[in-house]
Design an enzyme around this catalytic site. Structure first.
Site, short mmCIF file in Angstrom:
data_model
loop_
_atom_site.label_atom_id
_atom_site.label_comp_id
_atom_site.label_asym_id
_atom_site.label_seq_id
_atom_site.Cartn_x
_atom_site.Cartn_y
_atom_site.Cartn_z
N HIS A 155 0.86 -1.19 0.00
CA HIS A 155 0.00 0.00 0.00
C HIS A 155 0.89 1.23 0.00
O HIS A 155 1.85 1.32 0.78
CB HIS A 155 -0.90 0.02 1.23
N HIS B 97 0.91 5.82 -1.02
CA HIS B 97 0.14 7.02 -1.29
C HIS B 97 0.70 7.70 -2.53
O HIS B 97 0.86 8.91 -2.58
CB HIS B 97 0.19 7.98 -0.09
N TYR C 81 0.47 -2.25 -21.63
CA TYR C 81 1.10 -2.80 -20.43
C TYR C 81 0.25 -2.60 -19.19
O TYR C 81 0.31 -3.39 -18.25
CB TYR C 81 2.51 -2.23 -20.27
#
Length: 220
Positions: free
Chosen positions: A96, A98, A123
């Site tokens: 994860h 930002h 892609y």
């Protein structure tokens, strides 16, 4: 990979993401599913300065058994591991971040927009696939974890298993079989967001996408 290898890979990938600007300060986290539990980066840890011995160790029920206090996002990561287990894109590592361009795309998106990005490059279609845009919830909210699990199930049932979701206003969660493979998905996803920000383009058409499905086994 064994646990020691997983610890070293989390540290290596974390440092790489930090040094290249995919994460900043103490934002972001990485986890790996082990045979008997999980490793996850500690809460408020900088991914650029992780130490393998300080990574959080949890059992299969999510109870901490070692290391520093774990990131609150382990609940979301566990739901991703569970929900993706029987799909064609099972998670063994979840990342994860930002990432800037992805968050920027989310900030500009309609709050109820179903997917974050259109299929503008081959892609993106081949290496990432569909990226559901999950309605905003506060960081760590159980509702976000449930919404992600539902999205994983929904796309798998439709024959298009996913490897990424975008949490509105927060950032992406991506997954794959190893930290290196998950990082590659994140890199392609952030690059697509950067291209979309710089030059919004007409998406690939259905015939072009079908060709990628046939030749490269794309999930789209």
């Amino acid at each position: 990979m064994n646990e020691n290898e997983a610890r070293d890979e989390i540290v290596r990938v974390g440092r790489s993401l930090f040094e290249r600007g995919y994460v900043h300060a103490t934002a972001g986290n990485i986890s790996v599913r082990l045979e008997d539990g999980f490793l996850i980066t500690p809460t408020d840890a900088c991914l650029g300065t992780l130490a393998p011995e300080r990574l959080t160790r949890l059992d299969l029920q999510g109870r901490q058994t070692g290391g520093d206090r774990g990131s609150k996002t382990i609940a979301l990561h566990r739901r991703i591991y569970e929900a993706s287990a029987e799909t064609a894109a099972p998670a063994r590592c979840v990342i994860h971040t930002h990432s800037t361009h992805l968050v920027a795309c989310s900030l500009r998106a309609d709050p109820v927009q179903a997917e974050l990005l259109p299929p503008i490059t081959p892609y993106f279609v081949m290496k990432v696939g569909h990226v559901p845009h999950i309605t905003y919830h506060r960081p760590g909210a159980p509702e976000a974890a449930e919404a992600v699990a539902q999205a994983i199930a929904r796309y798998a049932q439709a024959g298009s298993p996913i490897r990424a979701v975008m949490l509105a206003r927060l950032g992406p969660n991506v997954w794959h079989e190893t930290p290196a493979a998950a990082m590659a998905v994140l890199e392609e996803l952030e690059e697509t967001a950067r291209l979309w920000t710089l030059a919004p383009a007409t998406p690939l058409n259905e015939a072009q996408i079908d060709e990628l499905r046939r030749i490269f086994n794309a999930f789209w």
